[in-house]
Scaffold this motif. Structure first.
Motif, PDB file in Angstrom:
ATOM      1  N   ASP A 255      34.255  41.046  46.281  1.00  6.44           N
ATOM      2  CA  ASP A 255      35.580  40.547  45.935  1.00  6.44           C
ATOM      3  C   ASP A 255      35.575  40.050  44.491  1.00  6.44           C
ATOM      4  O   ASP A 255      34.610  40.265  43.751  1.00  6.44           O
ATOM      5  CB  ASP A 255      36.021  39.458  46.915  1.00  6.44           C
ATOM      6  CG  ASP A 255      35.130  38.217  46.882  1.00  6.44           C
ATOM      7  OD1 ASP A 255      34.333  38.050  45.928  1.00  6.44           O
ATOM      8  OD2 ASP A 255      35.235  37.396  47.808  1.00  6.44           O
ATOM      9  N   ARG A 256      36.624  39.365  44.089  1.00 10.57           N
ATOM     10  CA  ARG A 256      36.746  38.952  42.693  1.00 10.57           C
ATOM     11  C   ARG A 256      35.786  37.823  42.325  1.00 10.57           C
ATOM     12  O   ARG A 256      35.615  37.518  41.147  1.00 10.57           O
ATOM     13  CB  ARG A 256      38.192  38.543  42.396  1.00 10.57           C
ATOM     14  CG  ARG A 256      39.176  39.693  42.601  1.00 10.57           C
ATOM     15  CD  ARG A 256      40.572  39.342  42.150  1.00 10.57           C
ATOM     16  NE  ARG A 256      40.662  39.317  40.708  1.00 10.57           N
ATOM     17  CZ  ARG A 256      41.723  38.853  40.052  1.00 10.57           C
ATOM     18  NH1 ARG A 256      42.754  38.349  40.714  1.00 10.57           N
ATOM     19  NH2 ARG A 256      41.745  38.863  38.732  1.00 10.57           N
ATOM     20  N   SER A 274      33.785  46.836  42.575  1.00  7.61           N
ATOM     21  CA  SER A 274      34.833  45.819  42.511  1.00  7.61           C
ATOM     22  C   SER A 274      36.166  46.504  42.256  1.00  7.61           C
ATOM     23  O   SER A 274      36.280  47.325  41.339  1.00  7.61           O
ATOM     24  CB  SER A 274      34.530  44.827  41.373  1.00  7.61           C
ATOM     25  OG  SER A 274      35.562  43.877  41.227  1.00  7.61           O
ATOM     26  N   ASP A 275      37.172  46.180  43.070  1.00  5.94           N
ATOM     27  CA  ASP A 275      38.494  46.804  42.944  1.00  5.94           C
ATOM     28  C   ASP A 275      38.396  48.323  42.981  1.00  5.94           C
ATOM     29  O   ASP A 275      39.127  49.030  42.269  1.00  5.94           O
ATOM     30  CB  ASP A 275      39.186  46.363  41.650  1.00  5.94           C
ATOM     31  CG  ASP A 275      39.568  44.883  41.665  1.00  5.94           C
ATOM     32  OD1 ASP A 275      39.868  44.371  42.752  1.00  5.94           O
ATOM     33  OD2 ASP A 275      39.551  44.252  40.597  1.00  5.94           O
ATOM     34  N   GLN A 277      36.071  50.217  41.881  1.00  9.12           N
ATOM     35  CA  GLN A 277      35.448  50.817  40.714  1.00  9.12           C
ATOM     36  C   GLN A 277      33.980  50.416  40.608  1.00  9.12           C
ATOM     37  O   GLN A 277      33.616  49.277  40.924  1.00  9.12           O
ATOM     38  CB  GLN A 277      36.168  50.370  39.435  1.00  9.12           C
ATOM     39  CG  GLN A 277      37.634  50.773  39.377  1.00  9.12           C
ATOM     40  CD  GLN A 277      37.826  52.267  39.295  1.00  9.12           C
ATOM     41  OE1 GLN A 277      37.096  52.962  38.578  1.00  9.12           O
ATOM     42  NE2 GLN A 277      38.805  52.794  40.019  1.00  9.12           N
ATOM     43  N   ARG A 304      37.301  39.481  36.042  1.00  2.00           N
ATOM     44  CA  ARG A 304      38.417  40.293  35.571  1.00  2.00           C
ATOM     45  C   ARG A 304      37.845  41.588  34.989  1.00  2.00           C
ATOM     46  O   ARG A 304      37.027  41.541  34.080  1.00  2.00           O
ATOM     47  CB  ARG A 304      39.224  39.565  34.494  1.00  2.00           C
ATOM     48  CG  ARG A 304      39.898  38.292  34.976  1.00  2.00           C
ATOM     49  CD  ARG A 304      40.627  37.611  33.824  1.00  2.00           C
ATOM     50  NE  ARG A 304      41.321  36.403  34.250  1.00  2.00           N
ATOM     51  CZ  ARG A 304      40.754  35.204  34.310  1.00  2.00           C
ATOM     52  NH1 ARG A 304      39.484  35.062  33.975  1.00  2.00           N
ATOM     53  NH2 ARG A 304      41.450  34.149  34.713  1.00  2.00           N
TER      54      ARG A 304
END
Length: 463
Positions: A255-256, A274-275, A277, A304
């Motif tokens: 997760d982030r 992540s996300d 990618q 980010r």
């Protein structure tokens, strides 16, 4: 996170090295253990092609010793993860407990399904090697050499080997090297540069069989291959996570805050997804290490995703790819083509902001465009001046960057680190390079570093 909590890190590459350094920086005083599979201390594998090209030695690649109190075990492979007992087991039967586990297992070379490439026991056939470790580089002797795969790594390896006098043939299935990142004009310039350096190119060709000393191509040609150098991609090393029941797609899903399904287990670097990618860029790994170090020391933070920038690490050519070659949402393009002088630029814009770019032979433009792209700033009205490096906004942007901006991507040196070295007495480029390692990789950041030093020297004594 309390000081008594034990952080256990599996892997000892650049991501893991950066993590333990930042953990201490952010105040974690508890035990930290690092288990690395390679039998040597951490080194900057991003610079392996600089080693192959003779610009750096193996000692130059070595990363600084870990902070006090960090226990590092080398030559140790983790074979099992017991999440219920919060421990891992190694190949020599040791059990290592943890309070927080960080998977920094990196990626493995992708081995193509080429007949004759693997032995019956699953190892590479004699004469074939990947380029992932220092040990791999030590095997690249003799010749002639055939590089299979003309992506970023294959192009860098080819140019590096040519610099050290090797006879090199590059075999690539695309119409030009790095075809997934470049357009035709930039690809033609890169192919011309490779030929000018002495490379034998086999473009639009595939390999169909390997035998020690020989590589057969799909058109019937047989290439002599004293060594076959595999530059055919990499895939996240996720076996440990998968066996432990953690969610794995391409990489270990986080997760982030870089947590897996298990809040006590985290993943960073080339093994982490992540996300959706898995960027595979060392700059992303270093950013993740910073985020996780903050999170594990009690800070409210999250990762980010940055904007991808790929810069070819090779002497003699300046080539950069910012974002995808055909970014969605681009409404217009700006192109500069000067093939006689080996120069080319193509910017993809949405409004006045850069969504993607390819630049060849334009180092000043690369620095300025890269800053505009990474910060999401509008391009100046003097577009030609921007690309030629003559616009008033093309140069000063470097010194206006925040201190945390990374200027040397090979060694992750920030503007702030350069200024701290300047204040400590490093007042010229050689001294700054010795203090920070900036410019000691591909050298593409030299202009930016010089700008920061000039601004510091021309301003007051404490810029």
């Amino acid at each position: 996170m309390t000081a008594s909590n034990h952080v256990l890190v599996v892997g000892h590459g650049p991501a893991a090295h950066r993590l333990v350094e930042r953990l201490r920086h952010h105040g974690h005083s508890g035990p930290v253990t690092v288990l690395g599979a390679e039998p040597r201390p951490a080194y900057n594998r991003v610079l392996l092609t600089s080693l192959l090209g003779g610009a750096l030695s193996a000692e130059d690649l070595k990363l600084p010793d870990p902070p006090d109190g960090v226990r590092v075990r080398t030559g140790v492979t983790v074979t099992a993860l017991d999440r219920a007992r919060r421990s891992v087991r190694t190949d020599i039967g040791e059990i290592h407990p943890y309070d927080h586990l960080v998977l920094a297992t990196g990626a493995r070379p992708r081995i193509p399904p080429l007949p004759g490439l693997l032995t019956p026991r699953g190892g590479l056939t004699e004469g074939a090697t990947a380029v992932r470790t220092l040990a791999d580089c030590e095997r690249l002797t003799g010749g002639p050499l055939v590089v299979l795969g003309g992506g970023v790594l294959g192009t860098e390896v080819t140019l590096a080997l040519l610099r050290t006098g090797h006879d090199v043939t590059l075999v690539h299935p695309g119409p030009y090297p790095m075809h997934d990142r470049l357009d035709g004009a930039a690809g033609a310039l890169l192919a011309d540069h490779l030929r000018a350096q002495g490379a034998h190119l086999r473009l639009g060709r595939g390999a169909v069989e390997y035998r020690p000393g020989k590589l057969a191509l799909d058109d019937g040609e047989i290439l002599r291959a004293g060594r076959l150098v595999l530059c055919t991609g990499a895939e996240p090393d996720t076996g440990l996570a998968r066996r432990a029941g953690l969610t794995v797609r391409t990489g270990v899903v986080v997760d982030r805050r870089l947590r897996t399904d298990d809040p006590r287990v985290h993943a960073i670097g080339d093994c982490a997804e992540s996300d959706g990618q898995v960027p595979g860029l060392v700059t992303t790994a270093w950013d993740q290490a910073e985020t996780l170090a903050r999170a594990l020391t009690g800070r409210d933070t999250h990762h980010r995703a940055g904007r991808p920038v790929v810069r070819l690490k090779a002497l003699g050519i300046d080539l950069a790819c910012l974002g995808p070659p055909d970014p969605p949402g681009a409404t217009r393009h700006i192109t500069l083509s000067d093939p006689a002088r080996g120069r080319y630029a193509r910017l993809a814009l949405s409004g006045e902001r850069i969504l993607g770019a390819v630049l060849v032979g334009l180092p000043r433009a690369t620095a300025a465009v890269g800053q505009l792209y990474e910060r999401g700033l509008p391009v100046p009205s003097d577009r030609l001046g921007l690309l030629l490096g003559t616009a008033a906004t093309a140069r000063p942007a470097t010194v206006e960057l925040p201190d945390e901006a990374v200027l040397c991507h090979c060694n992750h040196v920030t503007k702030g680190a350069l200024l701290r070295a300047w204040r400590a007495g490093a007042r010229d480029l050689p001294r700054v390079a010795a203090a920070t390692r900036a410019t000691t990789g591909c050298g593409g950041c030299a202009d930016d570093v010089q700008l920061v030093l000039a601004a510091a020297t021309g301003g007051n004594s404490d810029p």
